[in-house]
Design a protein around this motif. Structure first.
Motif, short mmCIF file in Angstrom:
data_model
loop_
_atom_site.label_atom_id
_atom_site.label_comp_id
_atom_site.label_asym_id
_atom_site.label_seq_id
_atom_site.Cartn_x
_atom_site.Cartn_y
_atom_site.Cartn_z
N SER A 1 -15.13 4.34 6.13
CA SER A 1 -15.10 3.43 4.99
C SER A 1 -13.82 3.59 4.18
O SER A 1 -13.37 2.64 3.54
CB SER A 1 -16.31 3.69 4.09
N PHE A 2 -13.23 4.77 4.20
CA PHE A 2 -11.94 4.99 3.54
C PHE A 2 -11.21 6.10 4.27
O PHE A 2 -11.83 7.01 4.85
CB PHE A 2 -12.11 5.35 2.06
N VAL A 3 -9.88 6.02 4.27
CA VAL A 3 -9.05 6.98 4.98
C VAL A 3 -7.89 7.39 4.08
O VAL A 3 -7.23 6.54 3.47
CB VAL A 3 -8.49 6.40 6.30
N MET A 4 -7.65 8.69 4.00
CA MET A 4 -6.48 9.23 3.31
C MET A 4 -5.59 9.93 4.32
O MET A 4 -6.08 10.53 5.27
CB MET A 4 -6.90 10.21 2.21
N ALA A 5 -4.27 9.83 4.13
CA ALA A 5 -3.30 10.47 5.02
C ALA A 5 -2.38 11.35 4.20
O ALA A 5 -2.05 11.04 3.05
CB ALA A 5 -2.48 9.42 5.76
N ASN A 6 -1.94 12.46 4.80
CA ASN A 6 -1.24 13.47 4.01
C ASN A 6 0.26 13.24 3.87
O ASN A 6 0.94 14.03 3.22
CB ASN A 6 -1.48 14.86 4.62
N SER A 7 0.80 12.19 4.49
CA SER A 7 2.25 11.94 4.39
C SER A 7 2.54 10.51 4.77
O SER A 7 1.68 9.79 5.31
CB SER A 7 3.02 12.89 5.30
N THR A 8 3.79 10.10 4.54
CA THR A 8 4.21 8.76 4.93
C THR A 8 4.14 8.60 6.45
O THR A 8 3.70 7.57 6.96
CB THR A 8 5.64 8.50 4.45
N TRP A 9 4.58 9.63 7.18
CA TRP A 9 4.55 9.58 8.65
C TRP A 9 3.12 9.43 9.16
O TRP A 9 2.84 8.59 10.01
CB TRP A 9 5.19 10.85 9.21
N THR A 10 2.22 10.24 8.62
CA THR A 10 0.82 10.16 9.06
C THR A 10 0.21 8.82 8.69
O THR A 10 -0.51 8.21 9.49
CB THR A 10 0.00 11.30 8.43
N LYS A 11 0.50 8.34 7.49
CA LYS A 11 -0.04 7.04 7.06
C LYS A 11 0.44 5.92 7.99
O LYS A 11 -0.35 5.05 8.39
CB LYS A 11 0.39 6.73 5.63
N THR A 12 1.73 5.94 8.34
CA THR A 12 2.27 4.91 9.23
C THR A 12 1.54 4.90 10.56
O THR A 12 1.16 3.84 11.09
CB THR A 12 3.77 5.13 9.45
N HIS A 13 1.31 6.10 11.12
CA HIS A 13 0.63 6.18 12.40
C HIS A 13 -0.84 5.82 12.29
O HIS A 13 -1.39 5.15 13.17
CB HIS A 13 0.80 7.58 12.99
N VAL A 14 -1.49 6.27 11.22
CA VAL A 14 -2.91 5.94 11.04
C VAL A 14 -3.09 4.43 10.86
O VAL A 14 -4.01 3.82 11.44
CB VAL A 14 -3.50 6.71 9.85
N ASP A 15 -2.21 3.82 10.08
CA ASP A 15 -2.30 2.37 9.89
C ASP A 15 -2.14 1.62 11.21
O ASP A 15 -2.83 0.63 11.47
CB ASP A 15 -1.24 1.90 8.88
N SER A 16 -1.22 2.10 12.05
CA SER A 16 -1.04 1.44 13.35
C SER A 16 -2.27 1.65 14.24
O SER A 16 -2.64 0.77 15.02
CB SER A 16 0.22 1.98 14.05
N ILE A 17 -2.91 2.81 14.11
CA ILE A 17 -4.12 3.09 14.89
C ILE A 17 -5.27 2.21 14.41
O ILE A 17 -6.05 1.67 15.22
CB ILE A 17 -4.49 4.58 14.79
N LEU A 18 -5.39 2.02 13.09
CA LEU A 18 -6.45 1.18 12.56
C LEU A 18 -6.31 -0.28 13.01
O LEU A 18 -7.30 -1.01 13.08
CB LEU A 18 -6.46 1.24 11.02
N LYS A 19 -5.07 -0.67 13.33
CA LYS A 19 -4.82 -2.03 13.79
C LYS A 19 -4.64 -2.09 15.31
O LYS A 19 -4.30 -3.13 15.87
CB LYS A 19 -3.57 -2.59 13.11
N HIS A 20 -4.86 -0.95 15.97
CA HIS A 20 -4.60 -0.87 17.40
C HIS A 20 -5.54 -1.76 18.20
O HIS A 20 -6.74 -1.86 17.90
CB HIS A 20 -4.76 0.58 17.89
N SER A 21 -4.99 -2.43 19.19
CA SER A 21 -5.80 -3.23 20.10
C SER A 21 -5.26 -3.08 21.51
O SER A 21 -4.06 -2.89 21.70
CB SER A 21 -5.80 -4.71 19.68
#
Length: 514
Positions: free
Chosen positions: A252-272
């Protein structure tokens, strides 16, 4: 003949869909019966827990469950956990926190005492309890010498089942990176889940390294040198990424510990993956057996981890010795070999530093593999002819590490794509000028300008590191002190516990429980 073939294929597909619908229906009934049994058992255990804590045993008392099987490890990830819980106790005293821990050899009192001594964090025992899990060995890499990612993920799912069978909270937050636990928790507990991601289990960078057939600590030479094995590993990673993304999307919510991690997590959340999605289509029918979940996270919120700056900022900035210090566990990804080669290059290109400048490597050795790695590093120092200028300190006491930081001039980090880099923050807080790899956290978040002026330096090659070392070692005194002051200021202000709590609460995690 063609019509007959099409008819047979159509009947086969229809039968498959019917069978899956039937299986989904039966699975839904079985899951409902099992969760009803869990609910009945959970009400009793919940009441017993709240009574033992002296809290009202009713549904108005909410429980936040933190999944952190290694909560007693005393590392940076544990600092995140305990700082978050301490913040909840201060701001939401009506909430009870529980930690799902695999530290079965430690008591509640011992863990709380260690948190106070290691992190100087005071916890209220009446608002905190532990659910001890016996199957933690299933998420250790030693349990899965092959297909480690898959094995650990399946192990985490079993561990989540064990957790939910013991106690179901009102909100589940994973603070270690076990996204595959979310489907299990949602299916059994029918509760919202959240995540604090230190490092994505798999990323597009990992796929790219395998695809390029590049040797890496996660891509051995035996695989990179073989086109067939490379193709097989790519397929394995591709399938794993698909299901990892699906699991992470259920949060329901996701936190990331850095800009690099956030960028990768965001791409994973949109991964298809259209091909896998098509092949997976029949099995989507099985999702009918699962409860409908709340709206999932569409992107991650960047929340820097809290760093220990209080003790480190006490050291004076002047009077530093010509010591290049590295504080990092002796794991392969920390790339201590690159540190020795960079130091060797410094002494080769600037021989005036030979005999005066020292390289100090401080780190933890967890097991026989780490110990063997240290022996190889010692041998390499001898081969490079720098052994007399290199010192190793293995598993040094915390106080000794602090003292060494307080007298060193340069802080060294060579890990590529270090997701955050707490050691780099500690260098800066202690007044040590960082020279870190030009990637990920140190590049994007930590060693960044303060009021338009540098706070440290970046490098990639041994030659670049050597030149940055020489530059720092030959700085005029006033410029040297000003640089150390800026480094300390940015570390203390941007990565404090107060800043962590502010951004942690900005995630509005409490909307899912209050």
């Amino acid at each position: 003949m063609l019509a007959l073939i099409l008819l047979v294929l159509g009947l086969a597909l229809a039968f498959q869909c019917y069978a899956l619908f039937l299986f989904a229906f039966i699975a839904a009934i079985a899951l409902r019966a099992y969760t009803s049994k869990l609910d009945s058992r959970n009400r009793q255990r919940r009441a017993g827990l709240l009574q033992a804590l002296g809290r009202p045993a009713n549904r108005t008392t909410k429980i936040v469950g933190f999944f952190h099987p290694y909560c007693n490890a005393g590392g940076g990830g544990e600092r995140v956990l305990w700082t978050a819980i301490a913040s909840i106790q201060r701001t939401n005293p009506d909430l009870v926190s529980i930690v799902y821990s695999g530290d079965v050899d430690a008591s509640k009192e011992e863990i709380i005492a260690k948190v106070k001594s290691r992190f100087a964090i005071n916890l209220d025992p009446s608002l905190l309890d532990f659910v001890f899990l016996k199957s933690r060995h299933l998420v250790e890499d030693s349990a899965w010498p092959r297909f480690t990612l898959l094995g650990q993920s399946l192990g985490s799912m079993y561990l989540a089942w064990e957790a939910m069978s013991l106690l179901i909270p009102d909100l589940y937050i994973d603070t270690m990176g076990y996204a595959f636990t979310f489907p299990v928790v949602i299916a059994l507990g029918r509760i919202p889940c959240g995540a604090y991601v230190h490092y994505p289990t798999i990323s597009t960078d990992m796929l790219a390294r395998v695809r390029s057939r590049r040797d890496w600590h996660t891509n051995s030479n035996s695989i990179s040198s073989s086109p067939i094995l490379t193709w097989g590993k790519l397929l394995y990673y591709r399938i794993f990424m698909y299901y990892y993304a699906a699991s992470l999307c259920s949060a329901s919510f996701v936190m990331a510990n850095s800009t690099w991690t956030k960028t990768h997590v965001d791409s994973i959340l949109k991964h298809s993956d259209p091909l896998l999605a098509f092949l997976h289509l029949p099995f989507r029918l099985l999702s009918l057996a699962l409860p409908r979940r709340e709206k999932s996270a569409e992107s991650a919120l960047r929340v820097y981890p809290p760093c220990d700056t209080k003790e480190m900022e006490k050291y004076p900035l002047d009077g530093r010795e010509p010591i290049i210090i590295s504080v990092a566990q002796f794991r392969p990804e920390k790339d201590h070999i690159a540190q020795l080669r960079a130091f060797h290059t410094l002494l080769q290109t600037h021989p005036e530093h030979r005999g005066t400048v020292k390289l100090l490597l401080i780190g933890g050795s967890r097991n026989a593999g780490d110990a063997a790695r240290v022996d190889c590093l010692r041998d390499l120092a001898v081969q490079l002819g720098i052994q007399e200028s290199v010192q190793f300190k293995i598993n040094a006491p915390y106080a000794e590490m602090l003292n060494d930081l307080g007298r060193s001039s340069i802080g060294l980090s060579t890990m590529v794509d270090e997701h955050f880099g707490i050691n780099v923050v500690e260098y800066m807080a202690a007044g040590v000028i960082p020279v870190a790899h030009a990637s990920a956290g140190p590049l994007l978040d930590i060693v960044v300008p303060w009021e338009g002026q540098p706070t440290g330096f970046h490098a990639k090659t041994p030659e670049q590191y050597a030149e940055q070392f020489h530059h720092v070692l030959t700085l005029p005194k006033e410029e040297d002190l000003a640089l150390r002051e800026r480094a300390r200021t940015t570390a203390v202000r941007r990565f404090s516990e107060a800043e962590f709590e502010r951004t942690w609460n900005a995630s509005r995690w409490y909307d899912w429980i209050l």
